[in-house]
Design a protein around this motif. Sequence first.
Motif, PDB file in Angstrom:
ATOM      1  N   LEU A  45      23.518  37.261  57.102  1.00 11.31           N
ATOM      2  CA  LEU A  45      23.651  35.987  57.727  1.00 11.31           C
ATOM      3  C   LEU A  45      24.031  34.966  56.804  1.00 11.31           C
ATOM      4  N   ALA A  46      23.516  34.918  55.473  1.00  9.49           N
ATOM      5  CA  ALA A  46      23.902  34.078  54.305  1.00  9.49           C
ATOM      6  C   ALA A  46      25.312  34.116  54.137  1.00  9.49           C
ATOM      7  N   TYR A  47      25.898  35.549  54.303  1.00  9.15           N
ATOM      8  CA  TYR A  47      27.395  35.721  54.226  1.00  9.15           C
ATOM      9  C   TYR A  47      28.194  34.691  55.119  1.00  9.15           C
ATOM     10  N   ASP A  48      27.653  35.087  56.544  1.00  6.24           N
ATOM     11  CA  ASP A  48      28.224  34.405  57.439  1.00  6.24           C
ATOM     12  C   ASP A  48      28.287  32.922  57.304  1.00  6.24           C
ATOM     13  N   GLN A  54      32.759  27.250  54.066  1.00  6.02           N
ATOM     14  CA  GLN A  54      33.887  27.292  53.336  1.00  6.02           C
ATOM     15  C   GLN A  54      35.039  27.055  54.356  1.00  6.02           C
ATOM     16  N   CYS A  55      34.937  27.333  55.392  1.00  2.71           N
ATOM     17  CA  CYS A  55      35.914  26.886  56.577  1.00  2.71           C
ATOM     18  C   CYS A  55      35.803  25.637  57.014  1.00  2.71           C
ATOM     19  N   LYS A  56      34.781  25.146  57.127  1.00  2.00           N
ATOM     20  CA  LYS A  56      34.545  23.834  57.461  1.00  2.00           C
ATOM     21  C   LYS A  56      34.956  22.792  56.227  1.00  2.00           C
ATOM     22  N   ALA A  58      37.452  23.521  54.307  1.00  2.00           N
ATOM     23  CA  ALA A  58      38.749  23.388  54.442  1.00  2.00           C
ATOM     24  C   ALA A  58      39.263  22.855  55.715  1.00  2.00           C
ATOM     25  N   LYS A  59      38.455  22.206  56.670  1.00  2.00           N
ATOM     26  CA  LYS A  59      38.558  21.596  57.870  1.00  2.00           C
ATOM     27  C   LYS A  59      39.402  22.478  58.745  1.00  2.00           C
ATOM     28  N   LYS A  60      38.765  23.846  58.810  1.00  4.11           N
ATOM     29  CA  LYS A  60      39.345  25.008  59.641  1.00  4.11           C
ATOM     30  C   LYS A  60      38.119  25.292  60.431  1.00  4.11           C
ATOM     31  N   GLU A  61      38.660  26.131  61.500  1.00  4.50           N
ATOM     32  CA  GLU A  61      37.500  26.661  62.654  1.00  4.50           C
ATOM     33  C   GLU A  61      36.988  27.703  61.832  1.00  4.50           C
ATOM     34  N   ALA A  62      35.571  27.979  62.481  1.00  4.92           N
ATOM     35  CA  ALA A  62      34.777  29.157  61.872  1.00  4.92           C
ATOM     36  C   ALA A  62      35.625  30.558  61.786  1.00  4.92           C
ATOM     37  N   ASN A  63      35.101  31.242  60.841  1.00  6.10           N
ATOM     38  CA  ASN A  63      35.656  32.437  60.882  1.00  6.10           C
ATOM     39  C   ASN A  63      37.083  32.547  60.418  1.00  6.10           C
ATOM     40  N   CYS A  64      37.636  31.708  59.755  1.00 11.18           N
ATOM     41  CA  CYS A  64      39.049  31.340  59.533  1.00 11.18           C
ATOM     42  C   CYS A  64      39.242  32.211  58.226  1.00 11.18           C
ATOM     43  N   ILE A  74      32.809  34.807  47.948  1.00 14.76           N
ATOM     44  CA  ILE A  74      31.639  34.987  49.024  1.00 14.76           C
ATOM     45  C   ILE A  74      31.203  36.372  49.340  1.00 14.76           C
ATOM     46  N   GLU A  75      32.242  37.469  48.995  1.00 16.58           N
ATOM     47  CA  GLU A  75      31.722  38.827  49.108  1.00 16.58           C
ATOM     48  C   GLU A  75      31.084  39.194  48.086  1.00 16.58           C
ATOM     49  N   ALA A  76      31.309  38.756  46.845  1.00 17.45           N
ATOM     50  CA  ALA A  76      30.570  39.222  45.610  1.00 17.45           C
ATOM     51  C   ALA A  76      28.907  38.870  45.959  1.00 17.45           C
TER      52      ALA A  76
END
Length: 92
Positions: A45-48, A54-56, A58-64, A74-76
């Motif tokens: 959940l913290a990863y999500d 980070q998407c927000k 970068a002014k992009k949609e979720a799960n970008c 983020i993966e690390a």
Amino acid sequence: MSEQTKGFLATNWFKLFIVFFSVVLLLIYFHRESKLDDCVEQARLAYDYDWNFQCKEAKKEANCSLARFNADHIEAARAKRAAECVQRYSFK
């Protein structure tokens, strides 16, 4: 004194102790497994959340799609959290 004149507990106390001890060990095992599952789920959940944040930013949609540097970071962090869960709650 014969076996029939002794009470059930007096005759079977050791067997009952073994059963009780086994049940306690199983309860401890399943409790720790449950805590491990919960901890790994919190790491996911913290990863999500981090990814979508980070998407927000970068002014992009979720799960970008993120830049490789951000995605790797983020993966690390997720892998580190999951490893801490395993270290904390596993029996190894």
